[in-house]
Design an enzyme around this catalytic site. Structure first.
Site, PDB file in Angstrom:
ATOM      1  N   GLU A  37      -6.422   4.803  13.239  1.00 19.82           N
ATOM      2  CA  GLU A  37      -7.418   3.868  13.782  1.00 19.82           C
ATOM      3  C   GLU A  37      -8.197   4.442  14.965  1.00 19.82           C
ATOM      4  OE1 GLU A  37      -4.165   3.547  14.047  1.00 19.82           O
ATOM      5  OE2 GLU A  37      -3.619   2.926  16.073  1.00 19.82           O
TER       6      GLU A  37
ATOM      7  N   LYS B 293       1.466   2.165   7.435  1.00 20.19           N
ATOM      8  CA  LYS B 293       1.713   1.382   8.650  1.00 20.19           C
ATOM      9  C   LYS B 293       2.554   2.157   9.655  1.00 20.19           C
ATOM     10  CE  LYS B 293       0.431  -2.044   9.636  1.00 20.19           C
ATOM     11  NZ  LYS B 293      -0.849  -2.216  10.357  1.00 20.19           N
TER      12      LYS B 293
ATOM     13  N   VAL C 118     -12.384  -8.576  17.701  1.00 15.73           N
ATOM     14  CA  VAL C 118     -12.883  -7.638  18.721  1.00 15.73           C
ATOM     15  C   VAL C 118     -12.056  -6.351  18.682  1.00 15.73           C
ATOM     16  CG1 VAL C 118     -13.609  -9.475  20.286  1.00 15.73           C
ATOM     17  CG2 VAL C 118     -11.398  -8.380  20.604  1.00 15.73           C
TER      18      VAL C 118
ATOM     19  N   ASP D 122      -3.253  -6.768  15.468  1.00 15.22           N
ATOM     20  CA  ASP D 122      -2.602  -5.449  15.456  1.00 15.22           C
ATOM     21  C   ASP D 122      -2.831  -4.716  16.771  1.00 15.22           C
ATOM     22  OD1 ASP D 122      -5.284  -5.089  14.947  1.00 15.22           O
ATOM     23  OD2 ASP D 122      -5.016  -3.680  13.293  1.00 15.22           O
TER      24      ASP D 122
ATOM     25  N   HIS E 208      -1.388   1.909  16.214  1.00 22.20           N
ATOM     26  CA  HIS E 208      -1.611   0.757  17.116  1.00 22.20           C
ATOM     27  C   HIS E 208      -0.673   0.796  18.324  1.00 22.20           C
ATOM     28  CE1 HIS E 208      -4.256  -0.819  14.075  1.00 22.20           C
ATOM     29  NE2 HIS E 208      -3.305  -0.683  13.183  1.00 22.20           N
TER      30      HIS E 208
ATOM     31  N   TYR F 242      -1.501   4.707  10.541  1.00 20.82           N
ATOM     32  CA  TYR F 242      -1.906   3.733  11.567  1.00 20.82           C
ATOM     33  C   TYR F 242      -0.763   3.629  12.572  1.00 20.82           C
ATOM     34  CZ  TYR F 242      -5.753   2.086   8.662  1.00 20.82           C
ATOM     35  OH  TYR F 242      -6.909   2.014   7.932  1.00 20.82           O
TER      36      TYR F 242
ATOM     37  N   ARG G  75       0.834  -1.208   0.000  1.00 21.76           N
ATOM     38  CA  ARG G  75       0.000   0.000   0.000  1.00 21.76           C
ATOM     39  C   ARG G  75       0.870   1.260   0.000  1.00 21.76           C
ATOM     40  NH1 ARG G  75      -3.627  -1.274   5.176  1.00 21.76           N
ATOM     41  NH2 ARG G  75      -1.715  -2.371   5.708  1.00 21.76           N
TER      42      ARG G  75
HETATM   43  N1  NAD Z   1      -4.773  -7.477  10.938  1.00 19.26           N
HETATM   44  C1  NAD Z   1      -5.159  -6.531  10.112  1.00 19.26           C
HETATM   45  O1  NAD Z   1      -4.613  -6.374   9.027  1.00 19.26           O
HETATM   46  C2  NAD Z   1      -6.308  -5.643  10.478  1.00 19.26           C
HETATM   47  C3  NAD Z   1      -6.907  -4.823   9.507  1.00 19.26           C
HETATM   48  C4  NAD Z   1      -8.020  -4.047   9.901  1.00 19.26           C
HETATM   49  C5  NAD Z   1      -8.468  -4.091  11.216  1.00 19.26           C
HETATM   50  N2  NAD Z   1      -7.816  -4.894  12.116  1.00 19.26           N
HETATM   51  C6  NAD Z   1      -8.240  -4.996  13.512  1.00 19.26           C
HETATM   52  O2  NAD Z   1      -9.423  -5.768  13.628  1.00 19.26           O
HETATM   53  C7  NAD Z   1     -10.023  -5.448  14.894  1.00 19.26           C
HETATM   54  C8  NAD Z   1     -11.522  -5.210  14.710  1.00 19.26           C
HETATM   55  O3  NAD Z   1     -11.715  -3.998  13.988  1.00 19.26           O
HETATM   56  P1  NAD Z   1     -13.174  -3.473  13.602  1.00 19.26           P
HETATM   57  O4  NAD Z   1     -12.986  -2.339  12.657  1.00 19.26           O
HETATM   58  O5  NAD Z   1     -14.044  -4.605  13.215  1.00 19.26           O
HETATM   59  O6  NAD Z   1     -13.677  -2.876  15.000  1.00 19.26           O
HETATM   60  P2  NAD Z   1     -15.189  -2.521  15.390  1.00 19.26           P
HETATM   61  O7  NAD Z   1     -15.114  -1.514  16.472  1.00 19.26           O
HETATM   62  O8  NAD Z   1     -15.998  -2.238  14.163  1.00 19.26           O
HETATM   63  O9  NAD Z   1     -15.746  -3.895  15.969  1.00 19.26           O
HETATM   64  C9  NAD Z   1     -15.304  -4.462  17.162  1.00 19.26           C
HETATM   65  C10 NAD Z   1     -16.434  -5.254  17.765  1.00 19.26           C
HETATM   66  O10 NAD Z   1     -15.907  -5.956  18.909  1.00 19.26           O
HETATM   67  C11 NAD Z   1     -16.971  -6.024  19.826  1.00 19.26           C
HETATM   68  N3  NAD Z   1     -16.423  -6.367  21.138  1.00 19.26           N
HETATM   69  C12 NAD Z   1     -15.737  -5.583  22.014  1.00 19.26           C
HETATM   70  N4  NAD Z   1     -15.425  -6.290  23.107  1.00 19.26           N
HETATM   71  C13 NAD Z   1     -15.889  -7.548  22.908  1.00 19.26           C
HETATM   72  C14 NAD Z   1     -15.885  -8.735  23.689  1.00 19.26           C
HETATM   73  N5  NAD Z   1     -15.322  -8.773  24.898  1.00 19.26           N
HETATM   74  N6  NAD Z   1     -16.461  -9.854  23.170  1.00 19.26           N
HETATM   75  C15 NAD Z   1     -17.063  -9.832  21.951  1.00 19.26           C
HETATM   76  N7  NAD Z   1     -17.114  -8.717  21.175  1.00 19.26           N
HETATM   77  C16 NAD Z   1     -16.542  -7.606  21.659  1.00 19.26           C
HETATM   78  C17 NAD Z   1     -17.613  -4.648  19.765  1.00 19.26           C
HETATM   79  O11 NAD Z   1     -18.929  -4.652  20.312  1.00 19.26           O
HETATM   80  C18 NAD Z   1     -17.599  -4.380  18.268  1.00 19.26           C
HETATM   81  O12 NAD Z   1     -18.814  -4.764  17.631  1.00 19.26           O
HETATM   82  C19 NAD Z   1      -9.250  -4.224  15.414  1.00 19.26           C
HETATM   83  O13 NAD Z   1      -8.264  -4.655  16.333  1.00 19.26           O
HETATM   84  C20 NAD Z   1      -8.588  -3.693  14.180  1.00 19.26           C
HETATM   85  O14 NAD Z   1      -7.427  -2.914  14.469  1.00 19.26           O
HETATM   86  C21 NAD Z   1      -6.751  -5.640  11.767  1.00 19.26           C
END
Ligand code: NAD
Length: 373
Positions: free
Chosen positions: A120, A77, A241, A272, A98, A96, A17
């Site tokens: 984020e 990143k 989550v 992340d 984190h 980003y 990216r």
């Molecule tokens: N690895 C990657 O490349 C990558 C890319 C994008 C996002 N992410 C990560 O993915 C994760 C999720 O992002 P998102 O945009 O979906 O967030 P979001 O805020 O849209 O969704 C998170 C959900 O988790 C729920 N939640 C919180 N605590 C909880 C618990 N104890 N049990 C069950 N559910 C719970 C919330 O109610 C919410 O609906 C984040 O950590 C984000 O940084 C990673």
């Protein structure tokens, strides 16, 4: 105010990216700013140096001139240690970050007095995260694609086809967290005809999911016993989550992972933010998986980097309006005017201004408002 904006090439493993498209450069130049682009920065996403030059950017070799000549660095990143020495004291950074999962980077940004806003944690008044959403959409969809691939025998998986075929049981997919990542993962898993459950603590979110999935997904409010039971019978667990800005809670324990059938797959997208599965540790696109407790773990921290063109188009469309505002007013001025950007402030003049990050690392926290006045 004219700002010099720097676009370095991303150097994280297999990260294709880029933080700005050529038409974003043209927009900034139109606003009276200068843009310096590192040669090759757009190559992974299909943009040439010539396109950046035609848009009014200045293309330079290597990252040194980008960092030394720019007031504001815009990245994708979080900086990695190889990039730390390139930053100048007082430089602005929009990317980003984190930080709750990275104490070393937090301390570095404070020591170097870098003024940073983390994509984020930019939060709209309705609680949505406009700069995380596009990448979460990509990562949620990719998580199921990756899980399906790693369930295949040659990849070390249990040899299961996610949706099965008529006469065989489909794989069971449990998605923990039904936000953006979880919803997009569920859409693809349902589309591939898996049996899908989503666990989320928010009844409001589950009600929304109930409306959009119309009975095709089981929707559950989790507790430890329920999570353990669902994980034990799952072929795929997706960690999705998020507690805004904070380290992810460990909801799936090692014992739960060990209770899964050998060759099952854990895709912890929340890696992340530290991951929500106890056995998860960050992996890269070059070596995306490892096996622990007999279960294949896919924990790539920059999943969208693998589909760099789609991800760049999605990310930069979302970041550009904020970037223009920051270039026009400076990080402090833009954050003072826009509450969404103020929520994203992480470090300012050597102070840590994000409370969840301060809590995660036991560091002292300063109210941004005290600095912004
Ligand atoms: N690895 C990657 O490349 C990558 C890319 C994008 C996002 N992410 C990560 O993915 C994760 C999720 O992002 P998102 O945009 O979906 O967030 P979001 O805020 O849209 O969704 C998170 C959900 O988790 C729920 N939640 C919180 N605590 C909880 C618990 N104890 N049990 C069950 N559910 C719970 C919330 O109610 C919410 O609906 C984040 O950590 C984000 O940084 C990673």
């Amino acid at each position: 105010m004219a700002t010099v904006v720097g676009v370095p090439k991303e150097i994280k493993d297999m990260e294709g990216r880029v933080s700005m498209q050529p038409d974003g450069v043209a927009e900034l130049v139109h606003h009276g700013h200068e843009v310096i682009v590192q040669s090759g920065a757009g190559a992974g996403a299909g943009f040439t140096d010539e396109e950046y030059t035609e848009a009014g950017g200045r293309v330079v070799d290597g990252p040194e001139e980008v960092f030394s000549s720019s007031d504001l660095i815009v990245k994708v990143k979080e900086p990695i240690p190889e990039e730390y020495d390139l930053f100048k004291e007082g430089q602005q950074l929009f990317t980003y970050l984190h930080l709750a999962a990275d104490k070393g980077l937090t301390e570095f940004l404070m020591e170097r007095k870098v003024n940073s806003i983390a994509y984020e944690t930019v939060e709209a008044p309705d609680g949505s995260l406009p700069l995380l959403t596009p990448m979460s959409e990509v990562a949620g969809r990719m998580a199921i694609q990756a899980a399906a691939h790693h369930l295949e025998s040659p990849q070390g998986g249990a040899g299961l086809l996610l949706g099965g075929v008529p006469g065989t049981p489909a794989a069971k997919v449990t998605i923990i967290g039904g936000g953006v990542v979880g919803t997009e993962a569920a859409k693809i898993a349902v589309g591939m005809r898996a049996i899908v459950r989503v666990l989320d603590v928010s009844p409001k979110r589950l009600a929304y999911l109930s409306d959009i999935f119309e009975g095709r997904v089981d929707l559950v409010i989790p507790n430890r016993a329920r999570t353990a039971a669902y994980v034990a019978e799952s072929d795929v667990v997706v960690g999705a989550v998020l507690v805004h800005g904070a380290k992810a809670p460990k909801l799936v324990t090692r014992d739960m992972v060990a209770s899964m059938r050998p060759g099952s797959v854990v895709a912890d997208v929340a890696i992340d933010q530290g991951g929500c599965v106890e056995t998860a540790r960050p992996t890269t696109h070059s070596e995306p998986t490892y096996v622990e407790e007999g279960v294949v773990h896919y924990c790539v921290a920059n999943i969208p980097g693998a589909v760099a063109r789609t991800s760049t188009l999605a990310l930069t469309s979302a970041t550009l309006p904020y970037l223009i505002h920051i270039a026009d007013r400076g990080i402090e001025g833009a954050a003072a005017e826009d509450p969404a950007l103020a929520k994203g402030l992480s470090t300012l003049g050597g102070d840590l201004v994000s409370e969840p990050v301060a809590e995660a690392h036991d560091l002292s926290f300063t109210e941004a408002g005290k600095i912004l006045g």
